[in-house]
Design an enzyme around this catalytic site. Structure first.
Site, short mmCIF file in Angstrom:
data_model
loop_
_atom_site.label_atom_id
_atom_site.label_comp_id
_atom_site.label_asym_id
_atom_site.label_seq_id
_atom_site.Cartn_x
_atom_site.Cartn_y
_atom_site.Cartn_z
CD GLU A 159 -2.89 1.12 -3.86
OE1 GLU A 159 -1.94 1.74 -3.34
OE2 GLU A 159 -4.08 1.31 -3.56
CG ASP B 45 -2.42 2.50 5.78
OD1 ASP B 45 -3.26 2.96 4.97
OD2 ASP B 45 -1.87 3.18 6.66
CG ASP C 226 -1.78 1.23 1.31
OD1 ASP C 226 -2.49 1.49 0.32
OD2 ASP C 226 -1.75 1.92 2.33
#
Ligand SMILES: [Zn+2]
Length: 303
Positions: A174, A254, A91
């Site tokens: 991501e 997170d 993350d």
């Protein structure tokens, strides 16, 4: 000699007397120049190109274009052998740090002093008469501080990305939607996004060098979605805990996002979530933080 940049391709250069961070570089038409490495050239790489460049600070820089033979590259682990013990989801925090699906957090560099200095030098510049010698001198000072910050960030990102590709067989991050990011106007946010994009570029570049799978996954909803049951719940930025109203799963906000990134990575590679690994047990019970200082000093995390 008046030039800003000069490139030697294939020939016209020779690197000799390398010792530690120092070496002598011979360039045709110029001769021997002493150089100091900012980063070590990997042993298995061939130098294909040398570029000599004068920076806005007035200093000279040499950069090397390297080529590695594909046959020398390590093989990646077969995707069927990937699981939650050798793979990691990451993350990328808005609050300037990364959180891994196996419970490590890495703080971002503290650059407050550097930015303070930059603001000071910029204020001085704004008081100088444009075009004057003093202006020119101060402009170089500003460029120097900016370069210092850029290098510090890049160096730090090199250390974190190298640690990641060494530690894991698969790293999932991501996918930052570049267009969406650019449309946002907030300056600080944009700067942070640029830093993450550079981080991902480094990761992808190292994936082949270290034989690690690096896969970008859909970023939408990683925070909202429950890593255990998949139900989406909106939570404001200041809520640091994930507490699912549907299945009752509770963890750090997170950690939940990183776990979602890991799961999305597996499905991206055509792998299901290992059935004998419920999310609750795959998630670490406590989080240990690794300080930025420690990474910079040791060059590795090895928690
Ligand atoms: Zn849930």
């Amino acid at each position: 000699m008046e030039f800003q940049s000069m490139t030697y391709s294939q020939s016209g250069f020779e690197l000799k007397n390398t010792s530690g961070r120092h070496a002598t570089l011979w360039l045709s038409k110029i001769g021997d120049i002493k150089i100091r490495y900012h980063r070590k050239i990997p042993d298995e790489a061939d130098i294909k190109e040398v570029t000599v460049k004068k920076e806005t600070t007035g200093d000279w820089f040499v950069s090397f274009g390297l080529e590695t033979d594909d046959a020398d590259l390590p093989e990646k682990l077969d995707v069927d052998s990937l699981d939650s013990s050798n793979s990691v989801g990451i993350d990328l925090g808005i609050l300037n740090y990364i959180h891994t699906s196996d419970g490590k957090t890495v703080d971002w560099l503290d650059l407050e002093d550097e930015y303070e200095r930059l603001r000071r030098e910029q204020r001085k510049l704004s008081r100088k008469q444009k075009g004057s010698n003093n202006y020119e001198k101060q402009r170089r000072e500003v460029a120097k501080v900016k370069r210092h910050i850029r290098r510090k960030v890049l160096d730090y990102q090199h250390k974190i990305t190298t640690w990641l590709v060494r530690e894991y067989n698969a790293v999932f991050v991501e996918d930052l939607n570049v267009k969406g990011m650019l449309e946002q106007s907030h300056n600080a946010r944009n700067k942070q996004d640029a830093a993450w994009r550079q981080f991902i570029t480094l990761l992808e570049y190292k994936a082949d060098l270290y034989g690690t799978h690096v896969v970008q996954v859909e970023a939408r909803g990683t925070t909202k979605e429950c890593a255990s049951c998949g139900v989406e719940t909106t939570k404001p930025i200041w809520v640091r805990e994930h507490s699912c109203p549907s299945c009752g799963f509770e963890t750090d906000r997170d950690a939940n996002a990183a776990m979602n990134v890991l799961q999305r990575g597996f499905s991206e590679l055509g792998l299901g979530w290992p059935e004998d690994t419920p999310v609750e047990t795959a998630l670490p019970t406590d989080t240990h933080s690794v300080s930025a200082k420690r990474i910079v000093e040791t060059g590795s995390l090895g928690a």
